[in-house]
Write a protein that holds these residues in place. Structure first.
Motif, PDB file in Angstrom:
ATOM      1  N   VAL A 246       0.842  -1.196   0.000  1.00  0.00           N
ATOM      2  CA  VAL A 246       0.000   0.000   0.000  1.00  0.00           C
ATOM      3  C   VAL A 246       0.879   1.248   0.000  1.00  0.00           C
ATOM      4  N   LEU A 247       1.911   1.240   0.823  1.00  0.00           N
ATOM      5  CA  LEU A 247       2.838   2.383   0.841  1.00  0.00           C
ATOM      6  C   LEU A 247       3.431   2.621  -0.548  1.00  0.00           C
ATOM      7  N   GLU A 248       3.876   1.551  -1.184  1.00  0.00           N
ATOM      8  CA  GLU A 248       4.483   1.656  -2.515  1.00  0.00           C
ATOM      9  C   GLU A 248       3.501   2.221  -3.532  1.00  0.00           C
ATOM     10  N   ALA A 249       2.249   1.790  -3.471  1.00  0.00           N
ATOM     11  CA  ALA A 249       1.239   2.292  -4.410  1.00  0.00           C
ATOM     12  C   ALA A 249       1.037   3.796  -4.271  1.00  0.00           C
ATOM     13  N   ALA A 250       1.360   4.332  -3.110  1.00  0.00           N
ATOM     14  CA  ALA A 250       1.213   5.768  -2.870  1.00  0.00           C
ATOM     15  C   ALA A 250       2.533   6.525  -3.019  1.00  0.00           C
ATOM     16  N   GLY A 251       3.599   5.824  -3.410  1.00  0.00           N
ATOM     17  CA  GLY A 251       4.894   6.471  -3.572  1.00  0.00           C
ATOM     18  C   GLY A 251       5.667   6.631  -2.279  1.00  0.00           C
ATOM     19  N   CYS A 252       5.351   5.833  -1.274  1.00  0.00           N
ATOM     20  CA  CYS A 252       6.014   5.891   0.032  1.00  0.00           C
ATOM     21  C   CYS A 252       6.737   4.582   0.307  1.00  0.00           C
ATOM     22  N   ASP A 253       7.472   4.571   1.413  1.00  0.00           N
ATOM     23  CA  ASP A 253       8.046   3.328   1.918  1.00  0.00           C
ATOM     24  C   ASP A 253       8.054   3.376   3.445  1.00  0.00           C
ATOM     25  N   PHE A 254       8.621   2.358   4.064  1.00  0.00           N
ATOM     26  CA  PHE A 254       8.587   2.265   5.530  1.00  0.00           C
ATOM     27  C   PHE A 254       9.286   3.443   6.209  1.00  0.00           C
ATOM     28  N   ASP A 255      10.279   4.045   5.551  1.00  0.00           N
ATOM     29  CA  ASP A 255      10.967   5.187   6.143  1.00  0.00           C
ATOM     30  C   ASP A 255      10.058   6.410   6.265  1.00  0.00           C
TER      31      ASP A 255
ATOM     32  N   GLU B  59      12.762  -6.111  12.279  1.00  0.00           N
ATOM     33  CA  GLU B  59      13.267  -6.354  10.925  1.00  0.00           C
ATOM     34  C   GLU B  59      12.872  -5.211   9.990  1.00  0.00           C
ATOM     35  N   ILE B  60      11.674  -4.680  10.178  1.00  0.00           N
ATOM     36  CA  ILE B  60      11.143  -3.623   9.310  1.00  0.00           C
ATOM     37  C   ILE B  60      11.721  -2.264   9.690  1.00  0.00           C
ATOM     38  N   PHE B  61      11.870  -2.024  10.986  1.00  0.00           N
ATOM     39  CA  PHE B  61      12.398  -0.760  11.496  1.00  0.00           C
ATOM     40  C   PHE B  61      13.654  -1.073  12.322  1.00  0.00           C
ATOM     41  N   PRO B  62      14.792  -1.355  11.637  1.00  0.00           N
ATOM     42  CA  PRO B  62      15.972  -1.832  12.354  1.00  0.00           C
ATOM     43  C   PRO B  62      16.763  -0.758  13.108  1.00  0.00           C
ATOM     44  N   SER B  63      16.545   0.514  12.769  1.00  0.00           N
ATOM     45  CA  SER B  63      17.360   1.543  13.406  1.00  0.00           C
ATOM     46  C   SER B  63      16.553   2.809  13.675  1.00  0.00           C
ATOM     47  N   ARG B  64      17.084   3.614  14.535  1.00  0.00           N
ATOM     48  CA  ARG B  64      16.461   4.886  14.912  1.00  0.00           C
ATOM     49  C   ARG B  64      16.494   5.856  13.744  1.00  0.00           C
ATOM     50  N   PRO B  65      15.575   6.759  13.687  1.00  0.00           N
ATOM     51  CA  PRO B  65      14.461   6.990  14.599  1.00  0.00           C
ATOM     52  C   PRO B  65      13.294   6.053  14.273  1.00  0.00           C
ATOM     53  N   PHE B  66      12.723   5.464  15.305  1.00  0.00           N
ATOM     54  CA  PHE B  66      11.585   4.574  15.138  1.00  0.00           C
ATOM     55  C   PHE B  66      10.305   5.399  15.040  1.00  0.00           C
ATOM     56  N   PRO B  67       9.303   4.886  14.304  1.00  0.00           N
ATOM     57  CA  PRO B  67       8.027   5.603  14.272  1.00  0.00           C
ATOM     58  C   PRO B  67       7.297   5.481  15.615  1.00  0.00           C
ATOM     59  N   ASN B  68       6.408   6.408  15.855  1.00  0.00           N
ATOM     60  CA  ASN B  68       5.523   6.307  17.007  1.00  0.00           C
ATOM     61  C   ASN B  68       4.762   4.991  16.893  1.00  0.00           C
ATOM     62  N   TRP B  69       4.494   4.319  18.023  1.00  0.00           N
ATOM     63  CA  TRP B  69       3.842   3.011  17.964  1.00  0.00           C
ATOM     64  C   TRP B  69       2.892   2.848  19.132  1.00  0.00           C
ATOM     65  N   THR B  70       1.668   2.446  18.816  1.00  0.00           N
ATOM     66  CA  THR B  70       0.676   2.086  19.822  1.00  0.00           C
ATOM     67  C   THR B  70       0.255   0.649  19.564  1.00  0.00           C
ATOM     68  N   ALA B  71       0.332  -0.199  20.591  1.00  0.00           N
ATOM     69  CA  ALA B  71      -0.087  -1.599  20.491  1.00  0.00           C
ATOM     70  C   ALA B  71      -1.340  -1.784  21.338  1.00  0.00           C
ATOM     71  N   ILE B  72      -2.346  -2.421  20.737  1.00  0.00           N
ATOM     72  CA  ILE B  72      -3.636  -2.599  21.402  1.00  0.00           C
ATOM     73  C   ILE B  72      -4.023  -4.076  21.356  1.00  0.00           C
ATOM     74  N   GLY B  73      -4.401  -4.620  22.489  1.00  0.00           N
ATOM     75  CA  GLY B  73      -4.912  -5.982  22.542  1.00  0.00           C
ATOM     76  C   GLY B  73      -6.395  -5.989  22.202  1.00  0.00           C
ATOM     77  N   VAL B  74      -6.804  -6.925  21.351  1.00  0.00           N
ATOM     78  CA  VAL B  74      -8.204  -7.042  20.942  1.00  0.00           C
ATOM     79  C   VAL B  74      -8.670  -8.486  21.122  1.00  0.00           C
ATOM     80  N   VAL B  75      -9.976  -8.660  21.167  1.00  0.00           N
ATOM     81  CA  VAL B  75     -10.550  -9.998  21.331  1.00  0.00           C
ATOM     82  C   VAL B  75     -10.427 -10.801  20.043  1.00  0.00           C
ATOM     83  N   ASN B  76     -10.743 -10.180  18.906  1.00  0.00           N
ATOM     84  CA  ASN B  76     -10.627 -10.872  17.629  1.00  0.00           C
ATOM     85  C   ASN B  76     -10.585  -9.867  16.491  1.00  0.00           C
ATOM     86  N   LEU B  77     -10.323 -10.383  15.297  1.00  0.00           N
ATOM     87  CA  LEU B  77     -10.309  -9.582  14.074  1.00  0.00           C
ATOM     88  C   LEU B  77     -11.317 -10.197  13.103  1.00  0.00           C
ATOM     89  N   ALA B  78     -11.345  -9.691  11.884  1.00  0.00           N
ATOM     90  CA  ALA B  78     -12.361 -10.108  10.913  1.00  0.00           C
ATOM     91  C   ALA B  78     -12.340 -11.608  10.609  1.00  0.00           C
TER      92      ALA B  78
END
Length: 131
Positions: A63-72, A97-116
């Motif tokens: 999705v990032l690539e389709a918009a001209g972006c990447d993980f950085d 593996e995806i974000f091996p070095s600083r600066p890391f992106p902001n990150w919020t992790a949320i526990g959920v009961v289930n997904l689709a």
């Protein structure tokens, strides 16, 4: 000027028409990416957690690539975890593996009961700064 510019991946057009699902939207200099999961090309969840988490990031990368972006370009990610404590260290290792070095992106992790899909363990959404 449009407030939103939808990023389409072609195969997602059916979901866009049926459910109003946009893989990503460009607005105000940012890309807002909808939740991506560890499903293969046929939409089936990958059973191995490490492979499922890598696939979720691969789908996010597409999705990032389709918009001209990447993980950085990512400034913020939110991850939704089923049975969070069982797989959290595995997810953190794949994320490293995806974000091996600083600066890391902001990150919020949320526990959920289930997904689709009951076999999905993770969903990742992101915000990226457009280049």
């Amino acid at each position: 000027m449009k407030m939103r510019d939808v990023i389409s991946l072609g195969e997602e057009q059916v979901n866009y028409e049926a459910y109003g699902y946009s893989p990503a939207v460009r607005s105000g200099g940012f890309l807002f990416v909808s939740g991506q999961v560890g499903a293969n090309g046929e939409g089936a969840a990958i059973s191995d957690p490490v492979s499922q988490f890598r696939q979720a990031f691969a789908n996010l990368g597409g999705v990032l690539e389709a918009a001209g972006c990447d993980f950085d370009d990512i400034v913020d990610i939110t991850s939704f975890h089923v049975d969070m404590y069982t797989h959290f260290d595995v997810f953190a290792a794949v994320k490293q593996e995806i974000f091996p070095s600083r600066p890391f992106p902001n990150w919020t992790a949320i526990g959920v009961v289930n997904l689709a899909d009951p076999d999905l363990l993770l969903e990742i959404k992101a915000i990226a700064k457009l280049p």
